[in-house]
Design a protein around this motif. Structure first.
Motif, PDB file in Angstrom:
ATOM      1  N   ALA A  93      -0.792   3.167 -11.491  1.00  0.00           N
ATOM      2  CA  ALA A  93      -1.250   1.778 -11.585  1.00  0.00           C
ATOM      3  C   ALA A  93      -0.429   1.007 -12.612  1.00  0.00           C
ATOM      4  N   ASP A 106       0.823  -1.209   0.000  1.00  0.00           N
ATOM      5  CA  ASP A 106       0.000   0.000   0.000  1.00  0.00           C
ATOM      6  C   ASP A 106       0.857   1.260   0.000  1.00  0.00           C
ATOM      7  N   GLY A 155      -8.361   1.578  -4.664  1.00  0.00           N
ATOM      8  CA  GLY A 155      -9.005   0.961  -3.509  1.00  0.00           C
ATOM      9  C   GLY A 155      -8.049   0.752  -2.350  1.00  0.00           C
ATOM     10  N   GLN A 156      -6.813   0.365  -2.653  1.00  0.00           N
ATOM     11  CA  GLN A 156      -5.820   0.142  -1.598  1.00  0.00           C
ATOM     12  C   GLN A 156      -5.407   1.450  -0.927  1.00  0.00           C
ATOM     13  N   THR A 191      -7.834  -1.304  -8.404  1.00  0.00           N
ATOM     14  CA  THR A 191      -7.120  -1.962  -7.301  1.00  0.00           C
ATOM     15  C   THR A 191      -6.247  -0.979  -6.550  1.00  0.00           C
ATOM     16  N   LEU A 192      -5.466  -0.194  -7.308  1.00  0.00           N
ATOM     17  CA  LEU A 192      -4.579   0.779  -6.682  1.00  0.00           C
ATOM     18  C   LEU A 192      -5.374   1.820  -5.907  1.00  0.00           C
ATOM     19  N   LYS A 217      -8.133   2.434   1.357  1.00  0.00           N
ATOM     20  CA  LYS A 217      -8.025   1.590   2.543  1.00  0.00           C
ATOM     21  C   LYS A 217      -6.951   2.125   3.494  1.00  0.00           C
ATOM     22  N   TYR A 254       2.099   1.818  -3.504  1.00  0.00           N
ATOM     23  CA  TYR A 254       1.030   2.376  -4.335  1.00  0.00           C
ATOM     24  C   TYR A 254       0.887   3.879  -4.071  1.00  0.00           C
ATOM     25  N   VAL A 279      -0.720  -3.019 -11.642  1.00  0.00           N
ATOM     26  CA  VAL A 279      -2.038  -3.395 -11.119  1.00  0.00           C
ATOM     27  C   VAL A 279      -3.080  -2.561 -11.849  1.00  0.00           C
ATOM     28  N   SER A 280      -4.339  -2.939 -11.693  1.00  0.00           N
ATOM     29  CA  SER A 280      -5.406  -2.148 -12.294  1.00  0.00           C
ATOM     30  C   SER A 280      -5.602  -0.867 -11.494  1.00  0.00           C
ATOM     31  N   GLN A 281      -6.151   0.156 -12.168  1.00  0.00           N
ATOM     32  CA  GLN A 281      -6.380   1.417 -11.474  1.00  0.00           C
ATOM     33  C   GLN A 281      -7.359   1.264 -10.313  1.00  0.00           C
TER      34      GLN A 281
END
Length: 289
Positions: A22, A5, A34-35, A31-32, A38, A8, A27-29
């Motif tokens: 991303a 994280d 969202g992390q 996913t990035l 988070k 990212y 990684v997909s946008q």
């Protein structure tokens, strides 16, 4: 909070774009994004200011980014140490040098290292001396090529070679016809020097102060090649380290000094606590040979 994280988050902070970050992180946008959300929720802060056109760090985001970079450097150091424990001559090795040396020594060093240390990934850093010393102290460099002496109880050094200074003058200058000159002759001349922060300036000033030589106050170069071109243009004279002297140059003459000629001693500097001693020993062998 996890390391991924933080990577990212730093990718977005440096690129200021979720899509490019991303792509860099593979990684997909979504996913990035969202992390990072988070991570913000876990910390209960907003790290990034998001607009339609760009992404900017918030004030707390700037602070977190500084810490995140330090943490990830330490993680990289741990991983490199683990890899080098299996093969001490492999992994990344970050080598620094100051600008009036790096331009002339890095091009010949890289092929030598590739041949003798094929599993080593050499990362080259060009910075002024004060910055290199700080990077050494903070673990951002493994070693640096510097002008000795370096007085720091945290660091150790090994002298490699002496780099003699020559006097660079235009062909029409009154000193151009001399086979060699004594430093005292320069009392009647002003020298072009580099701007503040360059160790070559400090070395040249030391010679000037010892011999009562004046500096040309109306011009200070940002780099050695600018000095060279100023001399070629007939704008003045300067000191030039022998390592930077190019064969068969037009519109410039290099005059050696009589003994004892001014020199700078170049050495390799590293932390006393380094885990990369096997690589350092190989570099000393390559550079001092």
């Amino acid at each position: 909070m996890n390391i991924k994280d933080l990577r990212y988050f730093l990718a977005v902070a440096e690129l200021q774009h979720f899509g490019r970050a991303a792509e860099q992180c593979c990684v997909s946008q979504p996913t990035l994004s969202g992390q990072i959300k988070k991570l913000e929720a876990e910390l209960d802060v907003t790290l990034l200011e998001r607009t339609n056109r760009r992404v900017m760090l918030t004030e707390i985001g700037e602070q977190v980014a500084v810490s995140a970079r330090r943490i990830l450097r330490e993680v990289d150091t741990i991983q490199d140490a683990a890899r080098s424990s299996h093969d001490p001559l492999s992994g990344k090795f970050r080598l620094g040098a100051f600008p009036t040396l790096s331009t002339y020594i890095f091009p010949s060093l890289v092929p030598k290292v590739k041949q003798s240390l094929p599993d080593l990934r050499l990362i080259l850093v060009e910075e002024k001396t004060a910055v290199l010393i700080e990077k050494l102290r903070h673990g951002e460099l493994d070693a640096a090529l510097l002008a000795l002496p370096v007085r720091d109880d945290f660091l150790v050094s090994q002298a490699l070679f002496d780099d003699e200074f020559l006097l660079a003058v235009p062909p029409e200058h009154e000193l151009a016809s001399q086979k060699s000159i004594d430093q005292s002759v320069l009392k009647n001349h002003r020298l072009l020097l580099l701007e503040e922060g360059h160790c070559l300036r400090d070395q040249a000033l030391e010679v000037c102060q010892l011999n009562g030589i004046a500096e040309e106050q109306d011009f200070r170069a940002t780099g050695l090649e600018t000095l060279r071109q100023m001399v070629k243009a007939g704008s003045g004279i300067t000191f030039m380290p022998r390592i930077a002297v190019q064969a068969e140059e037009a519109n410039i003459r290099y005059v050696p000094f009589t003994h004892p000629a001014p020199v700078r001693t170049i050495g390799l500097v590293w932390r006393k606590t380094t885990a990369r001693q096997p690589v350092i020993d190989k570099l000393v062998e390559q550079l001092g040979g």
